[in-house]
Design an enzyme around this catalytic site. Structure first.
Site, PDB file in Angstrom:
ATOM      1  N   THR A  19      61.661 -72.394 -23.158  1.00 50.35           N
ATOM      2  CA  THR A  19      60.405 -72.520 -23.918  1.00 50.35           C
ATOM      3  C   THR A  19      60.640 -72.172 -25.381  1.00 50.35           C
ATOM      4  OG1 THR A  19      58.110 -71.705 -24.053  1.00 50.35           O
ATOM      5  CG2 THR A  19      59.772 -70.093 -23.477  1.00 50.35           C
ATOM      6  N   ARG A  78      59.738 -61.931 -31.738  1.00 48.10           N
ATOM      7  CA  ARG A  78      59.081 -61.833 -30.426  1.00 48.10           C
ATOM      8  C   ARG A  78      59.914 -62.559 -29.353  1.00 48.10           C
ATOM      9  NH1 ARG A  78      56.437 -65.541 -26.431  1.00 48.10           N
ATOM     10  NH2 ARG A  78      54.779 -64.348 -25.461  1.00 48.10           N
ATOM     11  N   VAL A  79      60.122 -61.867 -28.236  1.00 46.61           N
ATOM     12  CA  VAL A  79      60.736 -62.477 -27.061  1.00 46.61           C
ATOM     13  C   VAL A  79      59.676 -62.443 -25.969  1.00 46.61           C
ATOM     14  CG1 VAL A  79      62.542 -62.239 -25.304  1.00 46.61           C
ATOM     15  CG2 VAL A  79      63.063 -61.728 -27.710  1.00 46.61           C
ATOM     16  N   GLY A  80      59.409 -63.581 -25.341  1.00 51.96           N
ATOM     17  CA  GLY A  80      58.380 -63.648 -24.309  1.00 51.96           C
ATOM     18  C   GLY A  80      58.920 -63.278 -22.941  1.00 51.96           C
ATOM     19  N   ASP A  81      58.185 -63.660 -21.928  1.00 53.21           N
ATOM     20  CA  ASP A  81      58.582 -63.355 -20.550  1.00 53.21           C
ATOM     21  C   ASP A  81      59.669 -64.288 -20.028  1.00 53.21           C
ATOM     22  OD1 ASP A  81      56.748 -65.507 -20.696  1.00 53.21           O
ATOM     23  OD2 ASP A  81      56.172 -65.257 -18.589  1.00 53.21           O
ATOM     24  N   THR A  97      54.577 -69.215 -15.962  1.00 53.00           N
ATOM     25  CA  THR A  97      54.209 -69.760 -17.264  1.00 53.00           C
ATOM     26  C   THR A  97      52.861 -69.155 -17.634  1.00 53.00           C
ATOM     27  OG1 THR A  97      53.738 -71.789 -18.522  1.00 53.00           O
ATOM     28  CG2 THR A  97      53.132 -71.816 -16.195  1.00 53.00           C
ATOM     29  N   GLY A  98      52.619 -69.006 -18.930  1.00 47.99           N
ATOM     30  CA  GLY A  98      51.342 -68.421 -19.345  1.00 47.99           C
ATOM     31  C   GLY A  98      51.554 -67.351 -20.399  1.00 47.99           C
ATOM     32  N   GLY A 138      52.874 -64.669 -21.735  1.00 50.96           N
ATOM     33  CA  GLY A 138      54.058 -63.896 -21.383  1.00 50.96           C
ATOM     34  C   GLY A 138      54.014 -62.446 -21.805  1.00 50.96           C
TER      35      GLY A 138
HETATM   36  N1  ASP Z   1      55.246 -67.620 -21.044  1.00 50.74           N
HETATM   37  C1  ASP Z   1      55.577 -68.213 -22.317  1.00 50.74           C
HETATM   38  C2  ASP Z   1      55.632 -67.143 -23.359  1.00 50.74           C
HETATM   39  O1  ASP Z   1      54.763 -66.292 -23.387  1.00 50.74           O
HETATM   40  C3  ASP Z   1      54.650 -69.279 -22.724  1.00 50.74           C
HETATM   41  C4  ASP Z   1      54.060 -70.112 -21.612  1.00 50.74           C
HETATM   42  O2  ASP Z   1      54.670 -70.314 -20.598  1.00 50.74           O
HETATM   43  O3  ASP Z   1      52.933 -70.585 -21.729  1.00 50.74           O
HETATM   44  O4  ASP Z   1      56.513 -67.186 -24.185  1.00 50.74           O
END
Ligand code: ASP
Length: 343
Positions: A223, A233-236, A256-257, A259
């Site tokens: 992503t 920033r590092v997400g999930d 997904t979402g 994070g």
């Molecule tokens: N989970 C991802 C993030 O927060 C973004 C996503 O999957 O919608 O980086």
């Protein structure tokens, strides 16, 4: 034939049939969202004798190249300074090896760099500029990940007083003004995610699970993260157990979402462990997001879950998503789309 022998025979035939049926769903590729070209690319790897690791790498790469939804790969969702950076991971459920990259700069094939981390190092996660250095050493070429689209998004965001904005407790007021920001004297206050304008339209991830015909489970994600994120920033998505998780004999899951919220609850790890204890994939996915809802009733997110037999399910939460779609391929003829209503 005596009745007990007849029923024994019946259960013997039934058990063979059930076993055959479970095996017949393998190999399988499942991924978040209707990114069907990625699903097909991953599945075709199996048809040409490739491994589950190859399937996840190539399936996710397809989305990077096609810039699925603008949320995967280069060219979209710039950070506060207009730069596009990428997060990705891959996990091998047989060896429990993992490779991840976070905030990867100037390299477009994040999932392939993650695989390099898994296969060419003893580490799990490399980040930022130095992950780029590693990638270059491994033969990847640096390039600018921005595009006309990301430049326009960045300019519009600046014109819109840098909204949405993920800063809190700073001056000038981040709800009204661009930075630079400095800490103020406010005490910590909670804001809803909606207040911050975080909806599913400003982020997405391809999360993929592939299971080969022998039950070898591999998961991965890639992503460009969250639109207008704070640089660094590092997400999930590259976090093991958050973005995805895989374990042979149990299954694989991917998320997904939002994070920043989801990574605090390791939903992918939870879903896989629940499948390992016998729960169905749909219930495992749902159970993995329930603890998040308790603390963040307005978060948007979804989890896909696939057990080691190739049964799959998903669950989602949030009005921003409403209905979540995911893609499944378990036979050479076509990709199927499945939908779940968010709780
Ligand atoms: N989970 C991802 C993030 O927060 C973004 C996503 O999957 O919608 O980086």
């Amino acid at each position: 034939m005596a009745a007990p022998i007849r029923s024994l025979l019946f259960y013997f035939v039934l058990s063979i049939f059930c076993r055959f049926k479970a095996i017949s769903t393998l190999p399988i590729v499942v991924n978040t969202w209707p990114f069907t070209n990625a699903t097909e690319t991953g599945y075709n790897v199996f048809l040409t004798g490739g491994s589950a690791v190859d399937a996840v790498e190539r399936g996710c790469s397809k989305c990077e190249v096609q810039r699925c939804d603008g949320s995967v790969g280069e060219g979209s969702d710039p950070d506060e300074e207009g730069e596009v950076t990428l997060d990705a991971m891959i996990m091998d459920g047989e060896s429990m090896d993992v490779g991840s990259v976070g905030c990867l700069r100037n390299i477009s094939s994040a999932i392939s760099v993650a695989r390099m981390v898994m296969e060419r190092t003893d580490h799990t996660l490399l980040a930022g500029e130095l992950a780029t250095k590693f990638a270059v050493e491994m033969g990847f070429t640096e390039s600018d990940l921005s595009s006309n689209k990301s430049d326009t998004m960045y300019k519009q965001w600046k014109t819109n007083n840098c909204q949405p904005n993920y800063r809190v407790n700073v001056n000038p007021d981040p709800k009204r003004s661009c930075g630079p920001y400095h800490p103020n004297t406010n005490i910590y206050r909670k804001e809803t995610r909606e207040d911050k304008g975080i909806g599913y339209l400003n982020h997405d991830t391809i999360g993929m699970v592939a299971v080969d015909k022998n039950g070898h489970v591999v998961s991965g994600t890639t992503t460009n993260g969250l639109n207008h994120k704070i640089p660094g920033r590092v997400g999930d998505s590259p976090i093991v157990g958050a973005g995805s998780y895989a374990q042979n004999g149990m299954g694989g899951a991917a998320a997904t979402g939002d994070g920043d919220i989801m990574m605090r609850f390791l939903p992918s790890y939870t879903a896989v462990q629940l499948m390992g204890s016998g729960m169905s994939p749909s219930n495992a996915a749902l159970s993995s997001i329930k603890p998040i809802i308790k603390y963040f009733p307005d978060f948007d997110g979804a989890v896909i879950a696939v057990n080691h037999k190739g049964e799959h399910g998903a669950a989602c939460h949030g009005a921003g998503i409403g209905t979540f779609h995911y893609s499944v391929m378990d036979n050479p003829s076509k990709v199927n789309l499945f939908s779940v209503k968010c709780v």
